[in-house]
Design a protein around this motif. Structure first.
Motif, mmCIF file in Angstrom:
data_model
loop_
_atom_site.group_PDB
_atom_site.id
_atom_site.type_symbol
_atom_site.label_atom_id
_atom_site.label_comp_id
_atom_site.label_asym_id
_atom_site.label_seq_id
_atom_site.Cartn_x
_atom_site.Cartn_y
_atom_site.Cartn_z
ATOM 1 N N ALA A 37 -11.674 0.090 12.903
ATOM 2 C CA ALA A 37 -11.034 -0.300 11.651
ATOM 3 C C ALA A 37 -12.049 -0.670 10.582
ATOM 4 N N THR A 38 -13.228 -1.144 10.997
ATOM 5 C CA THR A 38 -14.237 -1.553 10.023
ATOM 6 C C THR A 38 -14.741 -0.382 9.190
ATOM 7 N N GLN B 101 -11.739 -1.828 5.958
ATOM 8 C CA GLN B 101 -12.627 -1.608 4.825
ATOM 9 C C GLN B 101 -11.922 -1.882 3.505
ATOM 10 N N GLU B 102 -10.572 -1.788 3.532
ATOM 11 C CA GLU B 102 -9.794 -2.117 2.348
ATOM 12 C C GLU B 102 -8.793 -3.222 2.711
ATOM 13 N N TYR B 103 -7.488 -2.943 2.690
ATOM 14 C CA TYR B 103 -6.532 -4.046 2.702
ATOM 15 C C TYR B 103 -5.591 -4.082 3.905
ATOM 16 N N GLY B 104 -5.718 -3.152 4.839
ATOM 17 C CA GLY B 104 -4.759 -3.078 5.945
ATOM 18 C C GLY B 104 -4.707 -4.327 6.795
ATOM 19 N N VAL B 105 -5.872 -4.826 7.210
ATOM 20 C CA VAL B 105 -5.899 -6.038 8.042
ATOM 21 C C VAL B 105 -5.448 -7.240 7.221
ATOM 22 N N LEU B 106 -5.826 -7.286 5.955
ATOM 23 C CA LEU B 106 -5.376 -8.359 5.060
ATOM 24 C C LEU B 106 -3.854 -8.418 5.017
ATOM 25 N N TRP B 107 -3.211 -7.255 4.806
ATOM 26 C CA TRP B 107 -1.755 -7.236 4.714
ATOM 27 C C TRP B 107 -1.114 -7.663 6.025
ATOM 28 N N LEU B 108 -1.699 -7.238 7.154
ATOM 29 C CA LEU B 108 -1.159 -7.620 8.455
ATOM 30 C C LEU B 108 -1.319 -9.125 8.665
ATOM 31 N N TRP B 109 -2.468 -9.655 8.276
ATOM 32 C CA TRP B 109 -2.724 -11.098 8.374
ATOM 33 C C TRP B 109 -1.717 -11.888 7.539
ATOM 34 N N TRP B 110 -1.452 -11.451 6.315
ATOM 35 C CA TRP B 110 -0.547 -12.198 5.452
ATOM 36 C C TRP B 110 0.903 -12.077 5.929
ATOM 37 N N GLN B 111 1.263 -10.956 6.547
ATOM 38 C CA GLN B 111 2.615 -10.857 7.088
ATOM 39 C C GLN B 111 2.796 -11.808 8.259
ATOM 40 N N LEU B 112 1.715 -12.024 9.012
ATOM 41 C CA LEU B 112 1.773 -13.021 10.082
ATOM 42 C C LEU B 112 1.878 -14.437 9.504
ATOM 43 N N VAL B 113 1.153 -14.696 8.409
ATOM 44 C CA VAL B 113 1.323 -15.969 7.698
ATOM 45 C C VAL B 113 2.789 -16.130 7.292
ATOM 46 N N ASP C 122 -7.387 6.679 5.227
ATOM 47 C CA ASP C 122 -7.694 7.114 6.595
ATOM 48 C C ASP C 122 -6.554 6.757 7.552
ATOM 49 N N THR C 123 -6.082 5.522 7.465
ATOM 50 C CA THR C 123 -5.019 5.099 8.371
ATOM 51 C C THR C 123 -3.692 5.769 8.020
ATOM 52 N N ILE D 187 -2.011 -0.009 16.937
ATOM 53 C CA ILE D 187 -1.839 -0.325 15.513
ATOM 54 C C ILE D 187 -2.902 0.355 14.658
ATOM 55 N N ALA D 188 -2.465 1.100 13.675
ATOM 56 C CA ALA D 188 -3.375 1.638 12.663
ATOM 57 C C ALA D 188 -3.571 0.566 11.599
ATOM 58 N N ALA D 189 -4.825 0.161 11.378
ATOM 59 C CA ALA D 189 -5.107 -0.856 10.354
ATOM 60 C C ALA D 189 -6.540 -0.680 9.878
ATOM 61 N N ASP D 190 -6.722 -0.537 8.587
ATOM 62 C CA ASP D 190 -8.079 -0.415 8.047
ATOM 63 C C ASP D 190 -8.615 -1.791 7.682
#
Length: 434
Positions: A262-263, A204-216, A269-270, A199-202
């Protein structure tokens, strides 16, 4: 208490030291002569479908009116952090792209910095084109909460988060595109076994946030979403949706589905790494689909919402707003009307964007048609979860920061969720919502 009561007081203090006009000032003398150009601030990538459509609209607008659109590209951060200062000065543009949500357009509306577009909505009939969930993010109440009764912006496209798959990498390792979350995790394990980070996920900005919220969005119900975004009731911080998503992200990090690198990565970048074929899986916004259609040359790709999601993370796109200090309100509204025309909306659909007023039968690009149909399948039933930072302006930085600690390993899942809770509670308190 209105959002304006606290937030605008803080910004007014800043403006006093920068020498800009006083807060809430509405010096809106309109040009009596036709200008040579209108200034338009935006922050989209130029290969995105919406940016291509805006430039197409500018060509049509200039032929019709003789007035050019002077596009001035800014960064998202510039507009998010400093937009209020510029909008309250003589430097305000004629048109601007604004993030939607209570903490963005909502705050600006309570400060008197955005033009009430109601008369133009009535004049041009925009409310017959932009309706329901698409209209909700363009209208705000007196407290700056979306889905209100006053139009302060107009969206021209929609967007949502999709998982983009490098089909060639899946074929190389004999894997199928997943249709369940278990299959999704199985293919991640298979890629790891081949030494490939899935999985490509940044972070430093919002990639992990978006993945987290999609799991929510896999576990949440409408009651939860209304509490989170519209402050209707209290949020259950021990709910399955929040603990499930945070634990799942933590598990994926520990397993190596998401790289510790990812940090140090940002969204660009991703995105570039996926375009180069370095990752098999990348969840990102559909604003990148136009880029992928243009820039991915060496592999096939496909995309779908993360399997088993009850909601699609997204909504109508960023707003076109007319600053109150713009001296060309009528011409600016005429440009927005051009953007909402059938010609431009259908062009947007074929350029990899999701039109809010297009005609599906006029879209010839198959990948675009598939994306639009998937969006409509969620939007028509009110199953859009928006984005998690909408309730308060501070969350745009605070939630990614909390999740970055999780990726770093300096906080566990419980501590991460507690940090998000603290940021949420303090953010809406500062805005005077509760």
């Amino acid at each position: 208490m209105k959002i304006q009561k606290i937030v605008s007081g803080v910004i007014c203090t800043t403006l006093l030291f920068t020498g800009l006009a006083g807060c809430g000032s509405k010096s809106t003398t309109q040009n009596t002569e036709k200008p040579e150009s209108l200034s338009f601030w935006y922050y989209e990538e130029d290969d995105s479908g919406q940016a291509q459509a805006w430039h197409k609209a500018a060509e049509i607008f200039e032929k019709k009116t003789g007035v050019k659109i002077n596009f001035e590209k800014k960064s998202f951060t510039q507009i998010a952090q400093n937009g209020s200062q510029f909008l309250n000065s003589d430097e305000a543009p004629d048109l601007m792209e604004s993030n939607r949500g209570n903490g963005s357009a909502g705050v600006l509306s309570t400060m008197g910095l955005l033009t009430d577009l109601g008369p133009y909505v009535e004049q041009y009939g925009w409310d017959s084109k932009v309706q329901g969930a698409n209209a909700a993010v363009a209208k705000y109440d007196e407290n700056g909460v979306m889905n209100g009764d006053t139009w302060y912006g107009m969206t021209s496209y929609a967007e949502f988060q999709r998982v983009y798959y490098n089909q060639d990498l899946f074929d190389k390792y004999g894997l199928k595109i997943p249709t369940t979350l278990q299959e999704f995790e199985d293919v991640c394990d298979a890629f790891l076994a081949q030494g490939v980070t899935p999985i490509a996920a940044d972070a430093q900005e919002y990639g992990v946030l978006w993945l987290w919220w999609q799991l929510v969005s896999q576990k949440a119900d409408q009651k939860f979403m209304d509490a989170w975004h519209l402050y209707k009731g209290d949020i259950d911080w021990n709910s399955g949706a929040l603990t499930y998503a945070t634990d799942k992200i933590n598990d994926w990090i520990k397993k190596g589905y998401i790289s510790k690198n990812a940090t140090g990565m940002k969204a660009e970048d991703t995105t570039q790494a996926f375009i180069k074929g370095e990752y098999p899986i990348y969840q990102t916004g559909t604003w990148n689909q136009g880029r992928f259609a243009k820039q991915v040359k060496n592999f096939n790709w496909t995309a779908h919402v993360l399997p088993e999601s009850k909601f699609a993370e997204g909504c109508a796109g960023n707003l076109l707003v007319i600053p109150e200090r713009s001296k060309n309100h009528d011409l600016s509204a005429q440009f927005i009307d051009t953007v909402l025309s059938d010609e431009v909306q259908n062009y947007l659909g074929n350029a990899g964007g999701i039109p809010v007023a297009g005609q599906l039968e006029s879209i010839t690009d198959e990948k675009s048609k598939d994306m639009i149909a998937e969006y409509d399948s969620f939007a028509k039933d009110g199953k859009l979860s928006y984005y998690p930072d909408y309730p308060a302006s501070s969350l745009t930085d605070a939630i990614p920061a909390a999740l970055q600690e999780l990726v770093n390993g300096t906080a566990d899942a419980h501590q991460t969720l507690q940090s998000i809770r603290d940021a949420y509670d303090s953010g809406i308190k500062e805005m005077g919502i509760k």
